[in-house]
Motif scaffolding. Structure first.
Motif, PDB file in Angstrom:
ATOM      1  N   VAL A  82       0.835  -1.208   0.000  1.00 25.31           N
ATOM      2  CA  VAL A  82       0.000   0.000   0.000  1.00 25.31           C
ATOM      3  C   VAL A  82       0.869   1.258   0.000  1.00 25.31           C
ATOM      4  N   THR A  83       2.075   1.153   0.563  1.00 28.21           N
ATOM      5  CA  THR A  83       3.003   2.290   0.493  1.00 28.21           C
ATOM      6  C   THR A  83       3.415   2.555  -0.943  1.00 28.21           C
ATOM      7  N   GLY A  84       3.749   1.476  -1.666  1.00 28.32           N
ATOM      8  CA  GLY A  84       4.092   1.629  -3.081  1.00 28.32           C
ATOM      9  C   GLY A  84       2.929   2.154  -3.894  1.00 28.32           C
ATOM     10  N   GLN A  85       1.710   1.721  -3.569  1.00 34.15           N
ATOM     11  CA  GLN A  85       0.534   2.218  -4.282  1.00 34.15           C
ATOM     12  C   GLN A  85       0.338   3.714  -4.051  1.00 34.15           C
ATOM     13  N   TRP A  86       0.469   4.146  -2.818  1.00 30.26           N
ATOM     14  CA  TRP A  86       0.274   5.564  -2.523  1.00 30.26           C
ATOM     15  C   TRP A  86       1.320   6.427  -3.229  1.00 30.26           C
ATOM     16  N   ILE A  87       2.568   5.969  -3.233  1.00 30.06           N
ATOM     17  CA  ILE A  87       3.624   6.708  -3.930  1.00 30.06           C
ATOM     18  C   ILE A  87       3.311   6.782  -5.427  1.00 30.06           C
ATOM     19  N   SER A  88       2.831   5.679  -5.988  1.00 29.51           N
ATOM     20  CA  SER A  88       2.477   5.664  -7.412  1.00 29.51           C
ATOM     21  C   SER A  88       1.333   6.628  -7.706  1.00 29.51           C
ATOM     22  N   SER A  89       0.361   6.698  -6.811  1.00 25.88           N
ATOM     23  CA  SER A  89      -0.779   7.600  -7.014  1.00 25.88           C
ATOM     24  C   SER A  89      -0.336   9.060  -6.984  1.00 25.88           C
ATOM     25  N   VAL A  90       0.555   9.406  -6.065  1.00 27.18           N
ATOM     26  CA  VAL A  90       1.071  10.773  -5.991  1.00 27.18           C
ATOM     27  C   VAL A  90       1.870  11.105  -7.245  1.00 27.18           C
ATOM     28  N   LEU A  91       2.684  10.153  -7.701  1.00 30.79           N
ATOM     29  CA  LEU A  91       3.455  10.357  -8.928  1.00 30.79           C
ATOM     30  C   LEU A  91       2.529  10.577 -10.122  1.00 30.79           C
ATOM     31  N   ARG A  92       1.456   9.803 -10.204  1.00 34.71           N
ATOM     32  CA  ARG A  92       0.514   9.961 -11.310  1.00 34.71           C
ATOM     33  C   ARG A  92      -0.191  11.325 -11.258  1.00 34.71           C
ATOM     34  N   LEU A  93      -0.404  11.826 -10.064  1.00 37.04           N
ATOM     35  CA  LEU A  93      -1.011  13.151  -9.930  1.00 37.04           C
ATOM     36  C   LEU A  93      -0.116  14.219 -10.548  1.00 37.04           C
ATOM     37  N   PHE A  94       1.174  14.146 -10.279  1.00 39.83           N
ATOM     38  CA  PHE A  94       2.112  15.107 -10.865  1.00 39.83           C
ATOM     39  C   PHE A  94       2.241  14.885 -12.361  1.00 39.83           C
ATOM     40  N   GLN A  95       2.207  13.632 -12.797  1.00 37.36           N
ATOM     41  CA  GLN A  95       2.280  13.368 -14.230  1.00 37.36           C
ATOM     42  C   GLN A  95       1.089  13.965 -14.967  1.00 37.36           C
ATOM     43  N   ALA A  96      -0.094  13.816 -14.377  1.00 41.14           N
ATOM     44  CA  ALA A  96      -1.307  14.274 -15.057  1.00 41.14           C
ATOM     45  C   ALA A  96      -1.360  15.790 -15.186  1.00 41.14           C
ATOM     46  N   PHE A  97      -0.918  16.498 -14.160  1.00 40.15           N
ATOM     47  CA  PHE A  97      -1.098  17.950 -14.137  1.00 40.15           C
ATOM     48  C   PHE A  97       0.190  18.751 -14.365  1.00 40.15           C
ATOM     49  N   ARG A  98       1.324  18.064 -14.490  1.00 41.06           N
ATOM     50  CA  ARG A  98       2.582  18.792 -14.701  1.00 41.06           C
ATOM     51  C   ARG A  98       3.437  18.203 -15.825  1.00 41.06           C
ATOM     52  N   LEU A  99       3.514  16.882 -15.919  1.00 37.97           N
ATOM     53  CA  LEU A  99       4.480  16.263 -16.821  1.00 37.97           C
ATOM     54  C   LEU A  99       3.872  15.839 -18.148  1.00 37.97           C
ATOM     55  N   TYR A 100       2.724  15.185 -18.114  1.00 30.55           N
ATOM     56  CA  TYR A 100       2.126  14.664 -19.345  1.00 30.55           C
ATOM     57  C   TYR A 100       1.563  15.812 -20.189  1.00 30.55           C
ATOM     58  N   ASP A 101       2.131  15.989 -21.370  1.00 35.05           N
ATOM     59  CA  ASP A 101       1.706  17.063 -22.288  1.00 35.05           C
ATOM     60  C   ASP A 101       1.715  18.413 -21.578  1.00 35.05           C
ATOM     61  N   ASP A 102       2.730  18.622 -20.748  1.00 32.03           N
ATOM     62  CA  ASP A 102       2.888  19.866 -19.994  1.00 32.03           C
ATOM     63  C   ASP A 102       1.676  20.188 -19.121  1.00 32.03           C
ATOM     64  N   GLY A 103       0.985  19.139 -18.696  1.00 25.79           N
ATOM     65  CA  GLY A 103      -0.156  19.325 -17.811  1.00 25.79           C
ATOM     66  C   GLY A 103      -1.413  19.794 -18.496  1.00 25.79           C
ATOM     67  N   ASN A 104      -1.431  19.775 -19.851  1.00 23.54           N
ATOM     68  CA  ASN A 104      -2.597  20.266 -20.583  1.00 23.54           C
ATOM     69  C   ASN A 104      -3.646  19.187 -20.851  1.00 23.54           C
ATOM     70  N   SER A 105      -3.312  17.928 -20.580  1.00 25.46           N
ATOM     71  CA  SER A 105      -4.251  16.842 -20.918  1.00 25.46           C
ATOM     72  C   SER A 105      -4.378  15.844 -19.770  1.00 25.46           C
ATOM     73  N   PRO A 106      -4.806  16.282 -18.609  1.00 29.12           N
ATOM     74  CA  PRO A 106      -4.964  15.336 -17.503  1.00 29.12           C
ATOM     75  C   PRO A 106      -6.059  14.308 -17.768  1.00 29.12           C
ATOM     76  N   LEU A 107      -7.098  14.720 -18.544  1.00 32.81           N
ATOM     77  CA  LEU A 107      -8.177  13.789 -18.853  1.00 32.81           C
ATOM     78  C   LEU A 107      -7.669  12.636 -19.703  1.00 32.81           C
ATOM     79  N   GLU A 108      -6.881  12.983 -20.676  1.00 28.73           N
ATOM     80  CA  GLU A 108      -6.331  11.950 -21.557  1.00 28.73           C
ATOM     81  C   GLU A 108      -5.367  11.037 -20.797  1.00 28.73           C
ATOM     82  N   PHE A 109      -4.617  11.614 -19.887  1.00 27.75           N
ATOM     83  CA  PHE A 109      -3.665  10.799 -19.120  1.00 27.75           C
ATOM     84  C   PHE A 109      -4.381   9.762 -18.261  1.00 27.75           C
TER      85      PHE A 109
END
Length: 365
Positions: A82-109
């Motif tokens: 569950v620790t690994g899951q929580w870390i993955s969820s936080v990472l995905r949050l940053f990917q969706a709103f900052r890293l993936y397509d410069d944060g312009n496509s969180p829906l698509e991510f």
């Protein structure tokens, strides 16, 4: 399905994902507290070793078995998952709103289930569910004295659950980016349904069988000091918590609701919390009687001890003399006067907490 409805579902997916990370963080905090308390109590009770003549707390009794028990090891693995899951969820949050397509496509991510971070998170979730189910099956195995017939059903469900977990990861990793509705109709979605059904069946079966076994033992030893009602209560409460959440997940998935993301993000934590609640409450002594725990340091130790007491109580033979009146203060959880002086002539075991009747002669069983 119109494009507008698909867009609304995608929006709901992101909303559900954001709500999921918030609740997941809260549940992970609960896991940290419960795991820390469980580990501390487990280590403390093993480090205290019982000494001759030493008074022990009714709430924290020293354990005499090995520290690295299967339940303790499983608890550590589940917490790491569950620790690994929580870390993955936080990472995905940053990917969706900052890293993936410069944060312009969180829906698509979030709609793309084949993202590597999502595969890693799914793996952690499935490991947590699998380990918690294995620990429950282990408790059933010990409580039923290693009865192979009783173990036949959960053995099949755990195999099915393992196969479903492999199928989920394999199909998600091979999936191609598409509408969010694909997860419900894809092969991965069918494996997810199978996994939910298997884990729910395992929980219900093991809980029912453990509860029945404890109830049967408690009924037989009730007159000789047995008291396992609190054990049945804590098992039922933990099972109910996980069962309700599993059913909620199954209903949302079958109805093709985006809330399934919220349920999926939290089900691993709920399963771990249900397991840790049992460990902590037993560690605190809320479900213990006045004997030292066995090596398992879990509910199974309580039932094993009651089984031992039951077999001892049914085979004891005693010769006693009734000679005078003696008061036994606080012997029977109250200030009662016992009008018999029990002086054993010969015993086949101990006489405390054993039901017997005094006859006019000098012998009773």
């Amino acid at each position: 399905m119109s494009a507008e409805s698909v867009d609304m579902m995608v929006v709901n997916l992101v909303d559900a994902s954001l709500a999921g990370i918030c609740v997941e963080s809260l549940l992970y905090g609960i896991c940290v507290v419960l795991f820390s308390a469980s580990t501390y109590l487990h280590a403390l009770r093993h480090s205290r070793g019982a000494k001759p003549g030493q008074r022990t707390s009714r709430y924290l009794k020293p354990a005499t078995g090995p520290m690295w028990t299967p339940i303790f090891i499983g608890t550590i693995v589940a917490f790491l998952a569950v620790t690994g899951q929580w870390i993955s969820s936080v990472l995905r949050l940053f990917q969706a709103f900052r890293l993936y397509d410069d944060g312009n496509s969180p829906l698509e991510f979030y709609a793309d289930r084949s993202q590597p971070s999502n595969i890693v998170k799914m793996t952690f979730i499935l490991v947590a569910l699998l380990v918690c189910d294995v620990m429950l099956i282990y408790r059933l195995w010990v409580v039923w004295n290693f009865n192979r017939l009783v173990m036949s059903v959960p053995s099949l469900t755990i195999v099915g659950m393992t196969a479903s977990a492999i199928g989920i990861i394999y199909n998600i990793s091979r999936s191609v980016h598409g509408p969010v509705t694909d997860i419900f109709t894809s092969a991965a979605g069918q494996w997810i349904i199978g996994d939910i059904v298997f884990t729910f069946s395992t929980t219900m079966y093991c809980t029912a069988m453990i509860t029945y076994r404890i109830w049967s033992i408690n009924r037989l030893v009730e007159g000789s000091g047995g008291g396992l009602n609190s054990v049945m209560a804590l098992i039922a409460e933990s099972a109910a918590l996980y069962a309700v959440w599993t059913l909620f997940f199954l209903i949302t998935f079958l109805s093709q609701s985006s809330l399934e993301v919220f349920c999926l993000d939290t089900i691993g934590h709920v399963s771990t919390i249900a397991t840790l609640l049992i460990n902590v409450r037993v560690g605190l002594g809320w479900a213990q009687t006045a004997f030292d725990p066995t090596a398992l340091t879990t509910v199974t130790g309580l039932v094993a001890q009651e089984q031992h007491e039951l077999s001892t109580a049914t085979t004891v033979r005693m010769d006693i003399d009734v000679t005078r009146v003696v008061d036994y203060p606080n012997e029977f959880d109250g200030d009662e006067s016992v009008h018999d002086d029990f002086s054993p002539k010969a015993t086949g075991g101990h006489i405390s907490h054993l039901p017997f009747h005094v006859r006019d002669g000098s012998e009773t069983e």
